[in-house]
Scaffold this motif. Structure first.
Motif, PDB file in Angstrom:
ATOM      1  N   ALA A 372       0.835  -1.208   0.000  1.00  0.00           N
ATOM      2  CA  ALA A 372       0.000   0.000   0.000  1.00  0.00           C
ATOM      3  C   ALA A 372       0.869   1.258   0.000  1.00  0.00           C
ATOM      4  CB  ALA A 372      -0.914  -0.004   1.216  1.00  0.00           C
ATOM      5  N   ARG A 373       1.981   1.248   0.744  1.00  0.00           N
ATOM      6  CA  ARG A 373       2.884   2.406   0.764  1.00  0.00           C
ATOM      7  C   ARG A 373       3.546   2.578  -0.593  1.00  0.00           C
ATOM      8  NH1 ARG A 373       6.251   6.327   0.917  1.00  0.00           N
ATOM      9  NH2 ARG A 373       4.400   7.066  -0.150  1.00  0.00           N
ATOM     10  N   ILE A 374       3.906   1.469  -1.235  1.00  0.00           N
ATOM     11  CA  ILE A 374       4.477   1.533  -2.583  1.00  0.00           C
ATOM     12  C   ILE A 374       3.452   2.100  -3.553  1.00  0.00           C
ATOM     13  CG2 ILE A 374       5.404   0.190  -4.505  1.00  0.00           C
ATOM     14  CD1 ILE A 374       7.351   0.435  -2.180  1.00  0.00           C
ATOM     15  N   ASN A 375       2.224   1.616  -3.466  1.00  0.00           N
ATOM     16  CA  ASN A 375       1.173   2.092  -4.373  1.00  0.00           C
ATOM     17  C   ASN A 375       0.928   3.590  -4.184  1.00  0.00           C
ATOM     18  OD1 ASN A 375       0.875  -0.467  -5.426  1.00  0.00           O
ATOM     19  ND2 ASN A 375      -0.931  -0.975  -4.201  1.00  0.00           N
ATOM     20  N   ASP A 376       0.982   4.040  -2.943  1.00  0.00           N
ATOM     21  CA  ASP A 376       0.782   5.465  -2.680  1.00  0.00           C
ATOM     22  C   ASP A 376       1.907   6.292  -3.311  1.00  0.00           C
ATOM     23  OD1 ASP A 376      -0.237   7.880  -1.209  1.00  0.00           O
ATOM     24  OD2 ASP A 376       1.685   7.659  -0.183  1.00  0.00           O
ATOM     25  N   ALA A 377       3.137   5.836  -3.125  1.00  0.00           N
ATOM     26  CA  ALA A 377       4.278   6.568  -3.684  1.00  0.00           C
ATOM     27  C   ALA A 377       4.183   6.644  -5.206  1.00  0.00           C
ATOM     28  CB  ALA A 377       5.585   5.902  -3.259  1.00  0.00           C
TER      29      ALA A 377
END
Length: 839
Positions: A372-377
């Motif tokens: 999820a953090r990767i997708n946000d970035a």
């Protein structure tokens, strides 16, 4: 007992979790109370958001992480881009296409086009997403030969003209777009609180109000205003930097620790972000500094809770030059903490980009970083790319401004830069109203800054440090002398140029141009503000001219306020020119009257930094409770002011004048020395990030910070030498006292050579070298080692050190590879046992 211990451990763990949750809640409450919720001037476009979501949903993990990796052009190839599809790349200060300092605009465009086409080629990485090129265009397109160079930020702050600043940013954007580049790492919105900081000139002011106004103006000029040419074909993506607190570190230490309260962090250091983001800035660069001991690159509270959630920033956060590697527990090759904290793009120069890419992928697969953090970035990166039209624009070589090289250094652009020079000048002294001068006088122009465009432009000028440049590197530019010569010659006067102040005919007036030599970042850090401490050669020149009955106008080139009381006393008029860029002719516009005697241009500049009354006044800021400057914030005379400056105290008031060490190379090679290569009777000065001469190669490389070391490769059996030296000798007797040493850090990258020697060269008998085999062994291969050599190894007579041409040289009959950093003469020999030549 085992069960009891487990219960206690569990209880402690639960208490710790409760404490962490309470702390998180407290921080969230603090952010709500201190940091504003900014209205969105660039609202999310549902159509763009749908495209972003669809694209992210179609991407593999490897493709996503590649969007978050930003390598540097010296260490990434077009084929690397084709293979991995990096979301962006950069050229660091002093990096050029083909490693050629004199690369043409066409060379820049060619590389931009090649990288773009490789990013769009899905044959290897399976996806087509346009890449972005980021560059440090911080006072114009300052890496490109022939570009218009504007005054550095400290000078623009003195001008205090936001409309002019927006115009400057728009011109910078146009010249950048000519070379096919999409993204600029500007503006710097640091609020400088300690003038010893080597980046002081990158700040507009010590006053957050000016910094805030300028942040909005620069962002608007670079990107366009929302609803009005926003990210249009003549605009670039901007970056407000460095978030947050970089101008307030303890003792002005570059990349140091800011210990301000959160309220002061916002009130003093964040106003540029409030207004820069309010103007629609699409990227933010994380700062190298720490806040209360925690590196910003790993600070989730500031990067995520404050910046993204509370302030509502929906663009992306990019790191600074391997800044993630400084986070506790991290290295340049691995840092899940930074991603988890809210960093969206790793700026990762050197070959560390590949292991960083691989390690980040592995950390997501292991759960150390959530997808999820990767997708946000990745969503943030793609959102900005869609907003900037990168998916729809032609390739870099085919964009509307690309290749229009007539815009690089265009006369209209230079006219704006010249105006900025005029408006930035600050008049501190004008006794007997010597200025403005009649243009028909016999004028002597003296000082090493008079005819030196590189010196007047400062750091971040073609090369990172701004060193190694000649006037020929600034086609279309003008030195301060050029402007004076033109005005005086056109009006029947006479001009003599003489760096040392000698002359054939006694002049009516001497204009002496002097000041700081170029530097950037930590290489400019000082321990106090005494100008030319221990080597007051410029003062001697002023005093010599005054003693001859000649009126003296001082033009002071500087990146910060410095203690110059003796120089002020030795001048009839004193002008602070700051670091004025390529249009030095703007100075003469103000110094001289029109032919009919009228004022041509009056002084407009006012101090945006308080001027010190002593060398220890580094932390001197308007509204301080004990505020006692020599010249207050906002001071600056005009031609209407009849103010006589009395003789100032020349007592430096320093506790000790004895210097315990002298840096020869600390980050950069220190003035007055420069690094040169010698092979087979040929010589090459190193004026860029790499230099090669036959069998010898030298390049800058990173140890602690950007380009703080030199990697030297002797390729074959030819005798070759690398020498740090100067054409004129330096008196180094105070550093050759009993027990003093030549100390340096060295890493052996290949096997030792018996022929390799380290030496010091002077005009007497101090040229014998010390064999490297006496200092290192094969066991030292691949590790850094500090080496100290007693000075008497090089000469038995300390008087011989009165005329040192080269304080450090290393020669070899190769092949050999070594890396050097931190070369100094040291009067504190207790730290490392020196080699004494009797072992």
């Amino acid at each position: 007992m085992k069960n009891t211990a487990s219960f206690i451990t569990l209880s402690i763990a639960l208490l710790g979790v409760a404490g962490c949750l309470q702390n998180t809640d407290n921080q969230a409450n603090a952010s709500n109370q201190i940091w504003p919720k900014l209205p969105s001037v660039v609202p999310k476009d549902p159509a763009i958001e749908e495209k972003v979501a669809a694209l992210v949903g179609s991407m593999t993990l490897e493709q996503k992480v590649a969007q978050m990796i930003q390598p540097e052009i010296r260490d990434v190839s077009v084929e690397d881009m084709r293979r991995y599809g990096f979301g962006s790349y950069l050229n660091g200060g002093g990096a050029f296409p083909n490693n050629d300092k004199h690369a043409t605009p066409a060379d820049w465009i060619t590389l931009a086009e090649q990288m773009y086409q490789a990013s769009m080629d899905d044959s290897l990485d399976g996806i087509s997403i346009p890449t972005m090129w980021g560059t440090d265009a911080v006072h114009g397109h300052n890496n490109v030969i022939g570009a218009t160079l504007f005054p550095h930020n400290i000078g623009l702050g003195a001008a205090n003209n936001p409309k002019l600043i927006e115009q400057i940013a728009a011109i910078t954007a146009r010249e950048v777009m000519v070379t096919g580049i999409d993204w600029v790492f500007a503006p710097t919105v640091a609020v400088v609180r300690d003038d010893r900081w080597g980046r002081s000139y990158e700040g507009y002011s010590e006053d957050p109000e000016i910094v805030g106004k300028y942040a909005a103006a620069i962002v608007s000029g670079l990107q366009g205003r929302p609803g009005d040419e926003f990210l249009a074909d003549n605009r670039v993506i901007s970056t407000v930097k460095h978030f947050v607190g970089d101008g307030g570190t303890v003792d002005g230490d570059d990349q140091g620790n800011n210990i301000d309260s959160e309220q002061d962090l916002f009130k003093i250091h964040a106003q540029g972000y409030v207004q820069g983001l309010g103007a629609g800035a699409q990227s933010v660069m994380a700062s190298f500094n720490s806040w209360h001991g925690e590196k910003i690159h790993g600070n989730k509270y500031l990067l995520t809770d404050v910046l993204k959630q509370q302030m509502g920033f929906d663009g992306f956060v990019v790191g600074d030059w391997n800044g993630h590697g400084q986070v506790a527990g991290c290295s340049n090759e691995s840092c899940s903490q930074s991603i988890n904290a809210g960093l969206d793009i790793f700026m990762v120069p050197t070959k560390a980009w590949k292991p960083l890419l691989e390690n980040t992928i592995a950390q997501v697969k292991s759960g150390e970083i959530s997808e999820a953090r990767i997708n946000d970035a990745v969503s943030r990166i793609l959102r900005v790319k869609f907003r900037a039209g990168l998916f729809n624009k032609p390739s870099p070589a085919n964009r509307s401004l690309s290749g229009k090289t007539e815009l690089i250094g265009h006369p209209e652009h230079r006219a704006v830069a010249r105006q900025a020079v005029r408006e930035s000048l600050v008049l501190l002294k004008n006794n007997r109203q010597l200025l403005p001068l009649s243009p028909n006088l016999n004028v002597l122009v003296a000082g090493d800054g008079a005819d030196n465009i590189g010196k007047q432009s400062g750091g971040w000028t073609i090369t990172w440090q701004g060193t190694g440049n000649q006037n020929e590197d600034f086609p279309g530019g003008s030195s301060i002398y050029d402007g004076i010569k033109q005005v005086v010659s056109q009006n029947g006067g006479n001009v003599q140029l003489s760096v040392d102040g000698s002359y054939q005919a006694k002049p009516d007036v001497a204009i002496v141009v002097f000041g700081e030599d170029p530097y950037a970042e930590g290489n400019g850090d000082l321990d106090n503000l005494d100008y030319q401490r221990g080597d007051a050669k410029d003062l001697a020149l002023l005093q010599k001219l005054r003693a001859q009955g000649i009126s003296v106008v001082s033009v002071f080139i500087t990146g910060r306020p410095l203690w110059v009381n003796p120089e002020l006393n030795a001048s009839d008029a004193f002008v602070v020119a700051w670091l004025l860029g390529s249009e030095g002719n703007g100075v003469a516009d103000v110094l001289f009257r029109k032919a009919n005697g009228d004022i041509n241009h009056d002084f407009k500049g006012k101090l945006s930094f308080s001027w010190p009354a002593s060398p220890d006044d580094a932390q001197l800021n308007v509204n301080d409770s004990d505020y006692a400057p020599l010249f207050a914030y906002g001071y600056g005379l005009t031609y209407q002011d009849d103010v006589q400056l009395d003789t100032l105290s020349e007592n430096a008031s320093l506790q000790s004048t004895k210097q315990q060490s002298l840096a020869i190379m600390h980050g950069s090679v220190k003035s007055p020395w420069s690094l040169s290569l010698y092979v087979d009777g040929k010589t090459l000065a190193m004026d860029s990030n790499t230099a090669s001469l036959n069998s010898l190669n030298v390049r800058t490389t990173d140890r602690y910070i950007q380009e703080d070391s030199r990697e030297i490769t002797f390729k074959n059996r030819n005798v070759a030498k690398v020498q740090i030296g100067h054409a004129f000798p330096n008196d180094m007797r105070q550093y050759s006292e009993l027990g003093s040493t030549l100390t340096f850090d060295i890493k052996l990258n290949s096997k030792l050579q018996a022929s390799t020697k380290v030496g010091v060269n002077c005009d007497a008998s101090c040229s014998q070298g010390i064999a490297l085999t006496n200092l290192l062994s094969e066991e030292d291969l691949g590790v850094w080692k500090t080496v100290s050599i007693a000075t008497n190894c090089f000469t038995q007579d300390t008087d011989n050190m009165a005329k040192v041409y080269s304080p450090f040289a290393i020669a070899s009959r190769g092949p050999l590879s070594i890396t050097l950093s931190n070369i100094l003469f040291n009067n504190n020999s207790d730290e490392t046992e020196p080699y004494t030549c009797d072992k």
